[in-house]
Write an enzyme that holds these catalytic residues in place. Structure first.
Site, PDB file in Angstrom:
ATOM      1  N   HIS A   1      -4.271  -2.796  -5.921  1.00 39.83           N
ATOM      2  CA  HIS A   1      -3.614  -1.574  -6.390  1.00 39.83           C
ATOM      3  C   HIS A   1      -4.667  -0.604  -6.912  1.00 39.83           C
ATOM      4  O   HIS A   1      -5.507  -0.974  -7.715  1.00 39.83           O
ATOM      5  CB  HIS A   1      -2.607  -1.904  -7.494  1.00 39.83           C
ATOM      6  CG  HIS A   1      -1.420  -2.659  -6.987  1.00 39.83           C
ATOM      7  ND1 HIS A   1      -0.386  -3.075  -7.786  1.00 39.83           N
ATOM      8  CD2 HIS A   1      -1.093  -3.052  -5.731  1.00 39.83           C
ATOM      9  CE1 HIS A   1       0.515  -3.700  -7.049  1.00 39.83           C
ATOM     10  NE2 HIS A   1       0.102  -3.706  -5.810  1.00 39.83           N
TER      11      HIS A   1
ATOM     12  N   ASP B   1       0.810  -1.221   0.000  1.00 39.65           N
ATOM     13  CA  ASP B   1       0.000   0.000   0.000  1.00 39.65           C
ATOM     14  C   ASP B   1       0.845   1.273   0.000  1.00 39.65           C
ATOM     15  O   ASP B   1       0.459   2.293   0.554  1.00 39.65           O
ATOM     16  CB  ASP B   1      -0.998  -0.010   1.187  1.00 39.65           C
ATOM     17  CG  ASP B   1      -1.769  -1.304   1.222  1.00 39.65           C
ATOM     18  OD1 ASP B   1      -2.243  -1.720   0.150  1.00 39.65           O
ATOM     19  OD2 ASP B   1      -1.857  -1.921   2.289  1.00 39.65           O
TER      20      ASP B   1
HETATM   21  P1  IMP Z   1      -2.076 -12.989   3.191  1.00 38.24           P
HETATM   22  O1  IMP Z   1      -1.059 -12.544   2.205  1.00 38.24           O
HETATM   23  O2  IMP Z   1      -3.502 -12.770   2.741  1.00 38.24           O
HETATM   24  O3  IMP Z   1      -1.827 -14.380   3.683  1.00 38.24           O
HETATM   25  O4  IMP Z   1      -1.928 -12.067   4.479  1.00 38.24           O
HETATM   26  C1  IMP Z   1      -0.752 -12.057   5.292  1.00 38.24           C
HETATM   27  C2  IMP Z   1      -0.434 -10.655   5.776  1.00 38.24           C
HETATM   28  O5  IMP Z   1      -0.007  -9.857   4.675  1.00 38.24           O
HETATM   29  C3  IMP Z   1      -1.627  -9.906   6.395  1.00 38.24           C
HETATM   30  O6  IMP Z   1      -1.125  -9.057   7.417  1.00 38.24           O
HETATM   31  C4  IMP Z   1      -2.130  -9.056   5.234  1.00 38.24           C
HETATM   32  O7  IMP Z   1      -2.839  -7.915   5.685  1.00 38.24           O
HETATM   33  C5  IMP Z   1      -0.825  -8.687   4.559  1.00 38.24           C
HETATM   34  N1  IMP Z   1      -0.940  -8.391   3.110  1.00 38.24           N
HETATM   35  C6  IMP Z   1      -0.920  -9.281   2.081  1.00 38.24           C
HETATM   36  N2  IMP Z   1      -0.977  -8.645   0.897  1.00 38.24           N
HETATM   37  C7  IMP Z   1      -1.019  -7.331   1.175  1.00 38.24           C
HETATM   38  C8  IMP Z   1      -1.048  -6.151   0.356  1.00 38.24           C
HETATM   39  O8  IMP Z   1      -1.043  -6.192  -0.876  1.00 38.24           O
HETATM   40  N3  IMP Z   1      -1.078  -4.954   1.020  1.00 38.24           N
HETATM   41  C9  IMP Z   1      -1.051  -4.888   2.360  1.00 38.24           C
HETATM   42  N4  IMP Z   1      -1.015  -5.945   3.164  1.00 38.24           N
HETATM   43  C10 IMP Z   1      -0.993  -7.160   2.583  1.00 38.24           C
HETATM   44 MG    MG Z   2      -2.726  -2.338  -1.641  1.00 42.99          MG
END
Ligand code: IMP
Ligand code: MG
Length: 328
Positions: free
Chosen positions: A37, A7
């Site tokens: 995005h 982000d």
């Molecule tokens: P997962 O990737 O859904 O397994 O989530 C694991 C951790 O990564 C969590 O804390 C999510 O909030 C974070 N996370 C995964 N992808 C993103 C992203 O694109 N932006 C922000 N946080 C992410």
């Molecule tokens: Mg994002």
């Protein structure tokens, strides 16, 4: 690449570079539809969880590398919303997220309650992939019209002297290897992995651009040094909500120590800094570094001094065009 916890504004920067540098292809790496995005183009907002952030450039191929997990429903929906079906390419070897993966992600106390994953099925699908039981894109009829050999396409373009952009997702400190384990995503997300995701060897890369925001945010569990209260976050105008989950993003001031480490881990040659206008409202929509206030210039220069690479691209507003480009 994302320099913090995702982000940082990668979508906007990729959109800008696509238009400005006339990219022949933009290839998405990273985990999958857990990343959102946001692109604001001609007054309209678009959110991408599968497609690279480059639909506004009609001659640009929109590719998804074999390292990326695909959710066919989300992908087809984005293709339809942007009318880009004729230039989307999905690699044969992308693993596909199925309903069972989403159920496991949302049903597991550990993933849902402790890690606070995005619940999009990415971790469980990645686990199936590692166990060699995930299905790949070639097994899904819905994806047939888009299937392609992404590494072959990308390397062919590079050999022909064309511009190819690789769009990273997540952020350096969500990396499975370099992040705040176990509060992290399900694979490495630094520049080296991003190359592998799309099938480009490291010797083919001319620049690595790491994107930072002027403050740090994080969604989900895990440490965030100097975390501000929601009230203080609001007061500073830093309140944001996740593009995928709608969760409130936690916030802290720009973390110079993490930024320096992100530059090291990614082998960055340059940095981008987004949301300068949130820290310095007078810089809003500015496109010329020279006219920035001394305070805003001072902040950018401090970032450069601390991280050791130049800040070449600066975001000064939500729209794709609100950019200061210091590359030439
Ligand atoms: P997962 O990737 O859904 O397994 O989530 C694991 C951790 O990564 C969590 O804390 C999510 O909030 C974070 N996370 C995964 N992808 C993103 C992203 O694109 N932006 C922000 N946080 C992410
Ligand atoms: Mg994002």
């Amino acid at each position: 690449m994302g320099g913090f916890f995702g982000d940082e504004g990668k979508g906007k920067i990729i959109s800008y570079l696509t238009l400005k540098d006339n990219a022949s292809a933009v290839v998405r790496g990273g985990v999958g539809p857990n990343a959102g995005h946001t692109v604001i183009w001609q007054g309209r907002e678009f959110k991408f969880r599968m497609l690279p952030s480059a639909f506004m450039s009609p001659n640009t191929r929109l590719l998804i590398g074999p390292g990326v997990l695909v959710n066919p429903k989300i992908l087809l929906d984005e293709i339809e919303r942007t009318s880009t079906g004729d230039r989307v390419g999905v690699d044969y070897n992308c693993a596909v997220i199925e309903e069972k993966h989403i159920q496991i992600d949302r049903g597991s106390e550990y993933l849902k309650e402790k890690i606070e994953t995005t619940g999009t099925g990415c971790g469980p699908c990645m686990a199936d992939r590692v166990n060699r039981v995930a299905k790949t894109a070639r097994e899904f009829d819905l994806l047939t019209p888009y299937l392609t050999d992404v590494p072959l396409e990308v390397n062919g373009l590079l050999d022909g002297g064309k511009v190819v952009l690789v769009e990273g997702t997540q952020g350096t400190f969500l990396s499975l290897f370099h992040g705040t384990y176990p509060f992290c995503t399900s694979k490495d997300v630094t520049a080296s992995s991003m190359c592998a995701d799309v099938g480009i060897g490291p010797t083919k890369v001319s620049d690595v651009l790491v994107v930072f925001k002027t403050y740090t945010t994080r969604v989900g569990g895990g440490p965030l040094e100097g975390e501000l209260s929601p009230e203080e976050t609001d007061r500073r105008g830093w309140s944001e909500f996740g593009a995928v989950t709608g969760r409130r993003r936690r916030a802290s001031e720009f973390n110079f120590k993490l930024a320096k480490r992100a530059v090291m881990l990614n082998g960055a040659t340059m940095a981008a800094l987004t949301k300068l206008d949130v820290l310095f409202p007078e810089s809003r929509e500015c496109r010329d570094f020279d006219v920035l206030s001394n305070a805003a210039k001072g902040f950018v220069e401090k970032v450069e001094r601390e991280i050791g690479v130049p800040v070449k691209i600066i975001g000064t507003g939500p729209s794709v065009e609100d950019v200061i480009d210091r590359r030439r």
